[in-house]
Design an enzyme around this catalytic site. Structure first.
Site, PDB file in Angstrom:
ATOM      1  N   GLY A  43      38.283  -6.347  44.641  1.00  0.00           N
ATOM      2  CA  GLY A  43      37.295  -5.285  44.843  1.00  0.00           C
ATOM      3  C   GLY A  43      36.671  -5.388  46.227  1.00  0.00           C
ATOM      4  O   GLY A  43      37.307  -5.030  47.204  1.00  0.00           O
ATOM      5  N   TRP A 116      40.052  -9.196  47.532  1.00  0.00           N
ATOM      6  CA  TRP A 116      38.687  -9.685  47.778  1.00  0.00           C
ATOM      7  C   TRP A 116      38.477 -11.066  47.147  1.00  0.00           C
ATOM      8  O   TRP A 116      37.754 -11.912  47.688  1.00  0.00           O
ATOM      9  CB  TRP A 116      37.645  -8.710  47.226  1.00  0.00           C
ATOM     10  CG  TRP A 116      36.357  -9.397  46.879  1.00  0.00           C
ATOM     11  CD1 TRP A 116      35.892  -9.724  45.646  1.00  0.00           C
ATOM     12  CD2 TRP A 116      35.379  -9.901  47.812  1.00  0.00           C
ATOM     13  NE1 TRP A 116      34.695 -10.381  45.741  1.00  0.00           N
ATOM     14  CE2 TRP A 116      34.358 -10.509  47.050  1.00  0.00           C
ATOM     15  CE3 TRP A 116      35.288  -9.893  49.210  1.00  0.00           C
ATOM     16  CZ2 TRP A 116      33.239 -11.102  47.642  1.00  0.00           C
ATOM     17  CZ3 TRP A 116      34.174 -10.482  49.800  1.00  0.00           C
ATOM     18  CH2 TRP A 116      33.165 -11.079  49.026  1.00  0.00           C
ATOM     19  N   ASP A 270      52.103  -5.144  53.493  1.00  0.00           N
ATOM     20  CA  ASP A 270      50.680  -4.925  53.204  1.00  0.00           C
ATOM     21  C   ASP A 270      49.980  -4.433  54.464  1.00  0.00           C
ATOM     22  O   ASP A 270      49.442  -5.212  55.236  1.00  0.00           O
ATOM     23  CB  ASP A 270      50.046  -6.215  52.707  1.00  0.00           C
ATOM     24  CG  ASP A 270      48.627  -6.018  52.187  1.00  0.00           C
ATOM     25  OD1 ASP A 270      48.085  -4.915  52.373  1.00  0.00           O
ATOM     26  OD2 ASP A 270      48.076  -6.966  51.603  1.00  0.00           O
TER      27      ASP A 270
END
Length: 316
Positions: A43, A116, A270
């Protein structure tokens, strides 16, 4: 490569007061007498994911998960704009992890995190290296200002049309400044319609910048208005403050983990979190193995590599 383990349910759960009026929800699954492992969700604000239990051999591990402050089943929740997030910082979350360790009677544990959760995992391990047996991090990031600028502004070069919509979601006067801070302000507007549009616009951009991995599909969690508001408010809170950490602090302090074995897993595709951060961390952490997979910000190969890592450490 290893496959995820079968789905399991928690055998213990509870609510732990951690101060400042916050109460965090926790749960434990797997072997009650197994090797302790704490799983730190992404998150910020995603909440614990039941599927992450499958990354651990349930006969070998005592798997601890919790919802970080103001999200999931922890209280109070960030979808209430009146909830004060000033006590929700990386240092506070590190203290929460340590409070949960003591509450559960764990001496030392493996620390695992994704996205995160890798920032929080690094912060915790560097603050309490004596309480960490091993570290497994997937989609590695440190939430530094350079990373936040990349994900909120520089990636407009890759997704120009989508980024223009994202930028235009904030008032014109804020479009050349800190976009995460501008969205954070919108998400506390007294007007529910403003908050709702800001949450939708933020989550649309989140779905965009992770979309280049193989097999990507839109995140169905963003269809839930409560989830997307909690998620957007906590992400913007942390990104606008660069995780409340001095810039470069987590990389600079990697030497504290010199004797802690680790596996760092990152996707070659990514674009939301380029590989150079994981590579630099591995360069400063000799006990860490860097595993690069042909995935994006998540994916099947990343899951398999994570299971390989936890299996490897279970056999130690």
């Amino acid at each position: 490569m290893a496959r995820p383990y079968p789905e399991i349910e928690p055998h213990a759960e509870g609510m732990l007061p951690v101060g400042d009026g916050n109460v965090v929800h926790w749960e434990v699954s797997g072997n009650p007498d197994g090797r302790p492992a704490v799983v730190l969700h992404g998150g910020p604000g995603s909440g614990l994911a039941p599927g992450r239990r499958r990354w651990f051999d349930p006969s070998a591990y005592r798997i601890v998960q919790f919802d970080q402050r103001n999200c999931g089943r922890s209280t109070p929740r960030a979808d209430d704009p009146a909830v004060d997030l000033s006590t929700n910082t990386t240092a506070a979350l590190v203290d929460d992890v340590e409070a949960l360790r003591r509450h559960l009677g764990v001496d030392r544990w493996l620390v695992s995190g994704t996205s995160w959760g890798t920032t929080l995992g690094l912060a915790y391990a560097e603050a309490h290296p004596g309480r960490v047996t091993e570290v497994v991090l997937a989609a590695v990031g440190t939430t530094g200002r350079r990373e936040v600028d990349w994900i909120t502004r520089q990636m407009g070069r890759i997704f120009p049309e989508e980024w223009a919509r994202f930028r235009d979601g904030v008032p014109e006067a804020d479009r050349d400044g800190d976009l995460s801070a501008a969205y954070a302000r919108l998400l506390t507007s007294p007007d529910p319609a403003v908050r709702e549009r800001a949450a939708r616009d933020w989550c649309a951009w989140e779905d965009t910048h992770v979309s280049l991995g193989p097999g990507w599909s839109p995140d169905p969690r963003y269809d839930d208005p409560e989830f997307r508001t909690v998620f957007a408010r906590l992400v913007t809170h942390y990104w606008s403050h660069a995780a409340f950490l001095p810039d470069g602090a987590l990389l600079d302090s990697a030497g504290r983990l010199a004797g802690v074995p680790a596996v760092l897993i990152h996707g070659r595709r990514d674009v939301s979190g380029p590989l150079d951060v994981a590579w630099e961390l591995a360069r400063r952490w000799p006990a860490a193995d860097l595993v690069v997979v042909d995935d994006g910000h998540g994916g099947t190969r990343m899951t398999e590599a994570t299971v390989d890592a936890t299996d490897r450490f279970a056999a130690r």
